[in-house]
Design an enzyme around this catalytic site. Structure first.
Site, PDB file in Angstrom:
ATOM      1  N   HIS A   1       0.833  -1.206   0.000  1.00 58.82           N
ATOM      2  CA  HIS A   1       0.000   0.000   0.000  1.00 58.82           C
ATOM      3  C   HIS A   1       0.867   1.256   0.000  1.00 58.82           C
ATOM      4  CE1 HIS A   1      -4.120  -1.659   1.533  1.00 58.82           C
ATOM      5  NE2 HIS A   1      -3.604  -2.416   0.570  1.00 58.82           N
TER       6      HIS A   1
ATOM      7  N   TYR B   1      -9.157   5.559   7.622  1.00 58.65           N
ATOM      8  CA  TYR B   1      -9.253   5.943   9.041  1.00 58.65           C
ATOM      9  C   TYR B   1     -10.337   7.020   9.141  1.00 58.65           C
ATOM     10  CZ  TYR B   1      -4.730   3.683  10.028  1.00 58.65           C
ATOM     11  OH  TYR B   1      -3.711   2.766  10.188  1.00 58.65           O
TER      12      TYR B   1
ATOM     13  N   PRO C   1      -3.242   0.970  18.782  1.00 59.18           N
ATOM     14  CA  PRO C   1      -2.986   0.426  17.442  1.00 59.18           C
ATOM     15  C   PRO C   1      -3.250   1.420  16.296  1.00 59.18           C
ATOM     16  CG  PRO C   1      -4.919  -0.579  18.417  1.00 59.18           C
ATOM     17  CD  PRO C   1      -4.313   0.259  19.467  1.00 59.18           C
TER      18      PRO C   1
ATOM     19  N   LYS D   1       1.846   0.467  14.995  1.00 60.75           N
ATOM     20  CA  LYS D   1       3.253   0.424  15.387  1.00 60.75           C
ATOM     21  C   LYS D   1       3.624  -0.748  16.293  1.00 60.75           C
ATOM     22  CE  LYS D   1       4.359   3.657  12.876  1.00 60.75           C
ATOM     23  NZ  LYS D   1       4.851   3.069  11.617  1.00 60.75           N
TER      24      LYS D   1
ATOM     25  N   TYR E   1       4.250   6.832   9.485  1.00 60.52           N
ATOM     26  CA  TYR E   1       3.398   5.662   9.238  1.00 60.52           C
ATOM     27  C   TYR E   1       4.189   4.568   8.520  1.00 60.52           C
ATOM     28  CZ  TYR E   1      -0.933   3.079   8.374  1.00 60.52           C
ATOM     29  OH  TYR E   1      -1.913   2.100   8.367  1.00 60.52           O
TER      30      TYR E   1
HETATM   31  P1  FAS Z   1       2.816 -10.887  22.147  1.00 55.25           P
HETATM   32  O1  FAS Z   1       1.881 -10.461  23.239  1.00 55.25           O
HETATM   33  O2  FAS Z   1       2.303 -11.033  20.753  1.00 55.25           O
HETATM   34  O3  FAS Z   1       3.455 -12.316  22.517  1.00 55.25           O
HETATM   35  C1  FAS Z   1       3.830 -12.618  23.839  1.00 55.25           C
HETATM   36  C2  FAS Z   1       3.739 -14.120  24.004  1.00 55.25           C
HETATM   37  O4  FAS Z   1       4.217 -14.440  25.320  1.00 55.25           O
HETATM   38  C3  FAS Z   1       2.300 -14.622  23.910  1.00 55.25           C
HETATM   39  O5  FAS Z   1       2.222 -15.708  23.018  1.00 55.25           O
HETATM   40  C4  FAS Z   1       1.967 -15.035  25.342  1.00 55.25           C
HETATM   41  O6  FAS Z   1       1.094 -16.148  25.399  1.00 55.25           O
HETATM   42  C5  FAS Z   1       3.330 -15.382  25.904  1.00 55.25           C
HETATM   43  N1  FAS Z   1       3.422 -15.251  27.361  1.00 55.25           N
HETATM   44  C6  FAS Z   1       2.870 -14.284  28.137  1.00 55.25           C
HETATM   45  N2  FAS Z   1       3.171 -14.498  29.438  1.00 55.25           N
HETATM   46  C7  FAS Z   1       3.935 -15.636  29.479  1.00 55.25           C
HETATM   47  C8  FAS Z   1       4.549 -16.375  30.515  1.00 55.25           C
HETATM   48  N3  FAS Z   1       4.443 -15.989  31.790  1.00 55.25           N
HETATM   49  N4  FAS Z   1       5.248 -17.485  30.187  1.00 55.25           N
HETATM   50  C9  FAS Z   1       5.375 -17.871  28.896  1.00 55.25           C
HETATM   51  N5  FAS Z   1       4.809 -17.218  27.854  1.00 55.25           N
HETATM   52  C10 FAS Z   1       4.100 -16.111  28.154  1.00 55.25           C
HETATM   53  N6  FAS Z   1      -0.353  -3.942  16.764  1.00 55.25           N
HETATM   54  C11 FAS Z   1      -0.478  -3.373  15.552  1.00 55.25           C
HETATM   55  O7  FAS Z   1       0.528  -2.944  14.988  1.00 55.25           O
HETATM   56  N7  FAS Z   1      -1.729  -3.258  14.963  1.00 55.25           N
HETATM   57  C12 FAS Z   1      -2.861  -3.752  15.558  1.00 55.25           C
HETATM   58  O8  FAS Z   1      -3.959  -3.647  15.020  1.00 55.25           O
HETATM   59  C13 FAS Z   1      -2.760  -4.384  16.803  1.00 55.25           C
HETATM   60  N8  FAS Z   1      -3.868  -4.911  17.428  1.00 55.25           N
HETATM   61  C14 FAS Z   1      -3.733  -5.522  18.664  1.00 55.25           C
HETATM   62  C15 FAS Z   1      -4.829  -6.091  19.344  1.00 55.25           C
HETATM   63  C16 FAS Z   1      -4.685  -6.676  20.615  1.00 55.25           C
HETATM   64  C17 FAS Z   1      -5.872  -7.286  21.311  1.00 55.25           C
HETATM   65  C18 FAS Z   1      -3.415  -6.705  21.230  1.00 55.25           C
HETATM   66  C19 FAS Z   1      -3.241  -7.320  22.611  1.00 55.25           C
HETATM   67  C20 FAS Z   1      -2.317  -6.167  20.572  1.00 55.25           C
HETATM   68  C21 FAS Z   1      -2.471  -5.577  19.281  1.00 55.25           C
HETATM   69  N9  FAS Z   1      -1.379  -5.033  18.583  1.00 55.25           N
HETATM   70  C22 FAS Z   1      -1.478  -4.444  17.382  1.00 55.25           C
HETATM   71  C23 FAS Z   1      -0.084  -5.088  19.142  1.00 55.25           C
HETATM   72  C24 FAS Z   1       0.443  -6.483  18.897  1.00 55.25           C
HETATM   73  O9  FAS Z   1       0.404  -6.762  17.538  1.00 55.25           O
HETATM   74  C25 FAS Z   1       1.788  -6.536  19.547  1.00 55.25           C
HETATM   75  O10 FAS Z   1       2.548  -5.374  19.276  1.00 55.25           O
HETATM   76  C26 FAS Z   1       2.570  -7.755  19.154  1.00 55.25           C
HETATM   77  O11 FAS Z   1       1.785  -8.881  19.424  1.00 55.25           O
HETATM   78  C27 FAS Z   1       3.868  -7.730  19.962  1.00 55.25           C
HETATM   79  O12 FAS Z   1       4.449  -8.968  19.850  1.00 55.25           O
HETATM   80  P2  FAS Z   1       5.189  -9.606  21.119  1.00 55.25           P
HETATM   81  O13 FAS Z   1       6.038  -8.581  21.745  1.00 55.25           O
HETATM   82  O14 FAS Z   1       5.772 -10.879  20.609  1.00 55.25           O
HETATM   83  O15 FAS Z   1       4.051  -9.888  22.199  1.00 55.25           O
HETATM   84  C1  PHB Z   2      -5.187  -4.049  11.059  1.00 55.26           C
HETATM   85  O1  PHB Z   2      -5.225  -4.340   9.840  1.00 55.26           O
HETATM   86  O2  PHB Z   2      -5.505  -4.855  11.970  1.00 55.26           O
HETATM   87  C2  PHB Z   2      -4.747  -2.655  11.450  1.00 55.26           C
HETATM   88  C3  PHB Z   2      -4.281  -1.814  10.455  1.00 55.26           C
HETATM   89  C4  PHB Z   2      -3.880  -0.529  10.804  1.00 55.26           C
HETATM   90  C5  PHB Z   2      -3.978  -0.109  12.127  1.00 55.26           C
HETATM   91  C6  PHB Z   2      -4.456  -0.981  13.121  1.00 55.26           C
HETATM   92  C7  PHB Z   2      -4.853  -2.250  12.772  1.00 55.26           C
HETATM   93  O3  PHB Z   2      -3.613   1.147  12.460  1.00 55.26           O
END
Ligand code: FAS
Ligand code: PHB
Length: 391
Positions: free
Chosen positions: A72, A201, A293, A297, A385
C-alpha cells in the site's frame, strides 16, 4: 537443559529472535505458556513497515509474504463526510507499507522454527526467570506436571504486556510511563472483499472507525467503543449498522457485510518501561512497551527491538564485545518514544474523547484539515506511518 539464550514467549518477538539467532549459529529455547493453536488464534496487527519486512526476509520467512501480501502506497483519512488520500509513497520518496496479518507472520515463524528443529515448548506453566542479575541466569517451568530448569547465558523477555519477565524485575529498578485511553477498539474479521483498496481511518462524531484488510477476500473493521463494552452484546448486524453509520456515504453504500470469523475488544493504552535491560535479561516487544494500534506500530516496534537485540547477542557470542548489549536499551527507546508520540498523535487526531471540550473538538477538526491540505504536515504523517529509520 542448557542453551545460550532462553526466550520467554512465542509471539512475533520471541519467534523472530529465536530464528535470527539460529541463523547465526546461536541456540535458544522458547517457552510459551499457551498452545500453538491459541497463539495463532489471536487476531492482531495487519500493517508491516518495510524494516519489519526486511527483517523477516533476513530471517528467511519472507517467501509466503512476498506471494500473498499487499503493498500500500497510501491511506485515506475520512472526516465530515469527505475522504482525503495521503500519498505516502509520493511524500516519502517511494516508501510503502505491507498488509500481511500478524497471524500469518507468526505462522511463518513457527513453521520455520519447526523446520530447523527449533526448541519451542508450548503450554509451559509458571515460566520464571532467575539470577539474571548474575552471570548464570536460568529459567524454570513446569510441563505436564514435571518441573524443568533451563540454564542459559542470557534471557529475552518476549512475553508481552501481561508477561512474567517485566514483573520479575525489582520495581525500584524500573520506571514506567503510562496513558490509558477512555475507549477501546471493537474488531471484526470477515471473509468479505475490502470496502476500499486502501485503509480508511474515519473520524466521526459517533466515534472512530477503521476499514482495513488481510487479503482481497478478507476484511477487518474496527470501531471505537466504550471501555466496558461486552462483545457478547454485539450481534454482527449491530456491528455492521454502527460501522456503516460512521463511514462516508459512498463507502457505506459499498460495504460488503458477512458473518464474523472473529470479534474482539482491545483496550487502548500507551506504556513504556525503562530501561529494557536488567543484567542478563532483556525486554523486547510488548513486554516493554504498548502503543494504541491507531498508528499500526505495535508489531513493528517489536521487530525493531528484535533487530537490535539479535545483533547485540550475536556480537557477544561472536566477538565477546558487550558494546551493543550495553547500548540496547537506549537504542530501542529512541525509536520507541518516537512511535509512542506518533501513535498518541494519530489516536488524538481520529477518536472522539468523551470529555473533550467544544474548543478541543474544533482543534481536532483544524488538525485534520491541516494534515490533509499541507504537504509538510502530510509528509510528517507519512514518514512516521511507513516507519522511521532504525538508526
Ligand atoms: P505478544 O503479546 O504477541 O506475545 C507474547 C507471548 O508471550 C504470547 O504468546 C503469550 O502467550 C506469551 N506469554 C505471556 N506471558 C507468558 C509467561 N508468563 N510465560 C510464557 N509465555 C508467556 N499492533 C499493531 O501494529 N496493529 C494492531 O492492530 C494491533 N492490534 C492488537 C490487538 C490486541 C488485542 C493486542 C493485545 C495487541 C495488538 N497489537 C497491534 C499489538 C500487537 O500486535 C503486539 O505489538 C505484538 O503482538 C507484539 O508482539 P510480542 O512482543 O511478541 O508480544
Ligand atoms: C489491522 O489491519 O488490523 C490494522 C491496520 C492498521 C492499524 C491498526 C490495525 O492502524
Amino acid at each position: 537443559m542448557r542453551t545460550q539464550v532462553g526466550i520467554i514467549g512465542a509471539g512475533p518477538a520471541g519467534l523472530l529472535l529465536s530464528q535470527l539467532l539460529h541463523l547465526k549459529g546461536i541456540d535458544s529455547v522458547v517457552l510459551e505458556r499457551q498452545s500453538r493453536a491459541y497463539v495463532l488464534s489471536r487476531i492482531r496487527a495487519g500493517v508491516l513497515e518495510q524494516g519489519t519486512v526486511d527483517l523477516l526476509k533476513t530471517a528467511q520467512v519472507g517467501e509466503r509474504l512476498d506471494r500473498e501480501a499487499l503493498l500500500h502506497g497510501g491511506i485515506e483519512l475520512a472526516f465530515n463526510g469527505k475522504r482525503r488520500h495521503i500519498d505516502m509513497k509520493g511524500l516519502t520518496g517511494g516508501s510503502v507499507v505491507t498488509v500481511y496479518g500478524q497471524t500469518e507472520v507468526t505462522k511463518d515463524l513457527m513453521d520455520a522454527r519447526n523446520a530447523l528443529g527449533g526448541q519451542l515448548v508450548y503450554e509451559a506453566e509458571d515460566v520464571t526467570p532467575h539470577d539474571f542479575d548474575g552471570d548464570k541466569p536460568r529459567l524454570t517451568y513446569r510441563k505436564d506436571g514435571i518441573e524443568h530448569e533451563v540454564f542459559c547465558d542470557y534471557i529475552a523477555g518476549c512475553d508481552g504486556f501481561h508477561g512474567i519477565s517485566r514483573r520479575s524485575v525489582p520495581q525500584t529498578a524500573l520506571k514506567t510511563f503510562e496513558r490509558a485511553y477512555p475507549f477501546g477498539w471493537f474488531g471484526l474479521l470477515c471473509e468479505t472483499p475490502p470496502v476500499h483498496d486502501e485503509l480508511i481511518y474515519n473520524n466521526h462524531e459517533r466515534g472512530f472507525a477503521l476499514c482495513t484488510m488481510r487479503s482481497p477476500t478478507r476484511s477487518r473493521y474496527y470501531i471505537q467503543c466504550a471501555t466496558d463494552e461486552n462483545v457478547d452484546d454485539w450481534s454482527d448486524d449491530r456491528f455492521w449498522d454502527e460501522l456503516r453509520s460512521r463511514l462516508p456515504g459512498d463507502i457505506a453504500e459499498r460495504l460488503v457485510t458477512g458473518p464474523s470469523i472473529e470479534k474482539s475488544i482491545a483496550p487502548l493504552r500507551s506504556f513504556v518501561a525503562e530501561p529494557m535491560r536488567f543484567g542478563r535479561m532483556f525486554l523486547a516487544g510488548d513486554a516493554a512497551h504498548i502503543v494504541p494500534p491507531t498508528g499500526a506500530k505495535g508489531l513493528n516496534l517489536a521487530a525493531s527491538d528484535i533487530y537490535f537485540l539479535s545483533r547485540a547477542l550475536t556480537a557477544v557470542f561472536e566477538t565477546g564485545s558487550n558494546d551493543l548489549i550495553d547500548s540496547y536499551s537506549a537504542q530501542c527507546l529512541r525509536r520507541i518514544w518516537k512511535a509512542q508520540r506518533f501513535s498518541w498523535w494519530m489516536t488524538s487526531l481520529l477518536h472522539r474523547f468523551p470529555e473533550s471540550s467544544p474548543y478541543e473538538q474544533r482543534l481536532q477538526q483544524a488538525e485534520l484539515d491541516y494534515v490533509t491540505s499541507s504537504p509538510a504536515a502530510a509528509t510528517a504523517l507519512a514518514e512516521n506511518y511507513v516507519g522511521l529509520p532504525y538508526e
